[in-house]
Design a protein around this motif. Structure first.
Motif, PDB file in Angstrom:
ATOM      1  N   VAL A   1     -10.833  19.617  -5.844  1.00  0.00           N
ATOM      2  CA  VAL A   1     -12.075  19.734  -5.181  1.00  0.00           C
ATOM      3  C   VAL A   1     -12.918  19.532  -6.224  1.00  0.00           C
ATOM      4  O   VAL A   1     -13.771  17.895  -7.032  1.00  0.00           O
TER       5      VAL A   1
ATOM      6  N   ALA B   1     -18.007  15.061  -3.225  1.00  0.00           N
ATOM      7  CA  ALA B   1     -17.428  16.091  -2.767  1.00  0.00           C
ATOM      8  C   ALA B   1     -17.303  15.929  -1.616  1.00  0.00           C
ATOM      9  O   ALA B   1     -15.957  16.541  -0.002  1.00  0.00           O
TER      10      ALA B   1
ATOM     11  N   LEU C   1      -5.268  15.923   1.051  1.00  0.00           N
ATOM     12  CA  LEU C   1      -6.735  16.050   0.072  1.00  0.00           C
ATOM     13  C   LEU C   1      -6.921  14.674   0.844  1.00  0.00           C
ATOM     14  O   LEU C   1      -5.784  13.650  -0.142  1.00  0.00           O
TER      15      LEU C   1
ATOM     16  N   VAL D   1     -13.926  13.086  -0.021  1.00  0.00           N
ATOM     17  CA  VAL D   1     -13.476  13.968  -0.638  1.00  0.00           C
ATOM     18  C   VAL D   1     -12.801  14.655   0.819  1.00  0.00           C
ATOM     19  O   VAL D   1     -13.330  16.102   1.509  1.00  0.00           O
TER      20      VAL D   1
ATOM     21  N   ARG E   1     -10.417  17.167   3.490  1.00  0.00           N
ATOM     22  CA  ARG E   1      -9.748  17.569   3.246  1.00  0.00           C
ATOM     23  C   ARG E   1      -8.744  18.334   4.047  1.00  0.00           C
ATOM     24  O   ARG E   1      -8.698  17.448   5.573  1.00  0.00           O
TER      25      ARG E   1
END
Length: 269
Positions: free
Chosen positions: A39, A50, A67, A54, A56
């Motif tokens: 990340v 992030a 991801l 991004v 998770r």
């Protein structure tokens, strides 16, 4: 081509994370540790936010993907992460494949931080995948790795760079090039030039065989048996006999009235 030609990934940044990922392999870190490092790498090297871009552990019907990259809230790339000591295998994207097929996502990245494999997925009767690229930071020349991984940068990905990259890969593949190269018109042009150079007018089949012999074994396996392609010729229609003429009724066969279409010979991959 503009989207994939502009270099966004900086070699110095990639070198920094090359050292970090190789150290993680030496320390035998687990998968969760690698997700954290990845990340951060996505942020520093590839330009993603992030917190916003991004995600998770995306979940669908008990299927998880480590991801997901989203740009303007549109999913662009699924990422499967493995521990740095785990050797990557194609079957490891099965979970991401299942998730991708239900959402029509075409791109999956498999990585352990050191090795990076990008897959392009297509969905029809089943799920088919092909490797778009493979990079190993432990052995790859850093300049080459930087160029290859550039397609994953946010500014490239956001402009449709992955699709453009794939179209270029397909166009320049051995199968595509061989179809163009083993066309009768192209081979005749090469034959004329060979005659200018050597004074010998070669048989077109011999010439095609010699060119094919220049290919690597891997390329020959991909393109399959050699066949020379020709443009399909349009056949002239055979007129039906007109009542009152002297043409015998059996002069026009069923085959001439309803000719069986012939497939043009071609290089079959």
């Amino acid at each position: 081509m503009a989207a994939i030609k502009q270099q966004m990934v900086e070699r110095s940044q990639l070198k920094k994370y090359q050292t970090i990922m190789l150290a993680a392999r030496e320390e035998n870190l687990n998968e969760a540790d690698m997700v954290l490092r990845l990340v951060k790498m996505l942020e520093d090297v590839f330009g993603y936010d992030a917190f916003k871009e991004v995600s998770r552990e995306a979940q669908l019907r008990d299927k998880y993907v480590d991801l997901m990259i989203k740009i303007d809230n549109v999913p662009r790339l699924l990422i499967e992460v493995k521990a740095p000591t785990v050797a990557l295998r194609d079957r490891q994207i099965e979970q991401a494949q299942s998730y991708a097929s239900r959402n029509n996502y075409q791109w999956v990245l498999l990585t352990n931080g050191v090795e990076w494999v990008l897959y392009h997925l297509t969905f029809g009767e089943g799920i088919e995948y092909e490797r778009a690229f493979q990079v190993d930071l432990a052995t790859e020349d850093l300049a080459k790795a930087t160029t290859t991984l550039n397609v994953l940068h946010r500014k490239v990905l956001g402009r449709g760079g992955l699709d453009e990259f794939w179209e270029c890969q397909v166009a320049l593949s051995p199968i595509s090039i061989s179809k163009a190269l083993f066309h009768e018109d192209v081979l005749n042009a090469v034959r004329r030039n060979v005659k200018k150079e050597t004074g010998r007018y070669m048989d077109i089949e011999d010439l095609a065989g010699a060119i094919r012999g220049m290919f690597s074994q891997e390329a020959r396996e991909l393109i399959g048996p050699m066949k020379i392609r020709k443009d399909a010729k349009v056949k002239k229609a055979v007129p039906l006999p007109v009542a009152g003429t002297c043409a015998p009724i059996n002069a026009v066969s069923e085959a001439s009235v309803n000719p069986t279409p012939k497939e043009p010979s071609g290089l079959t991959p």
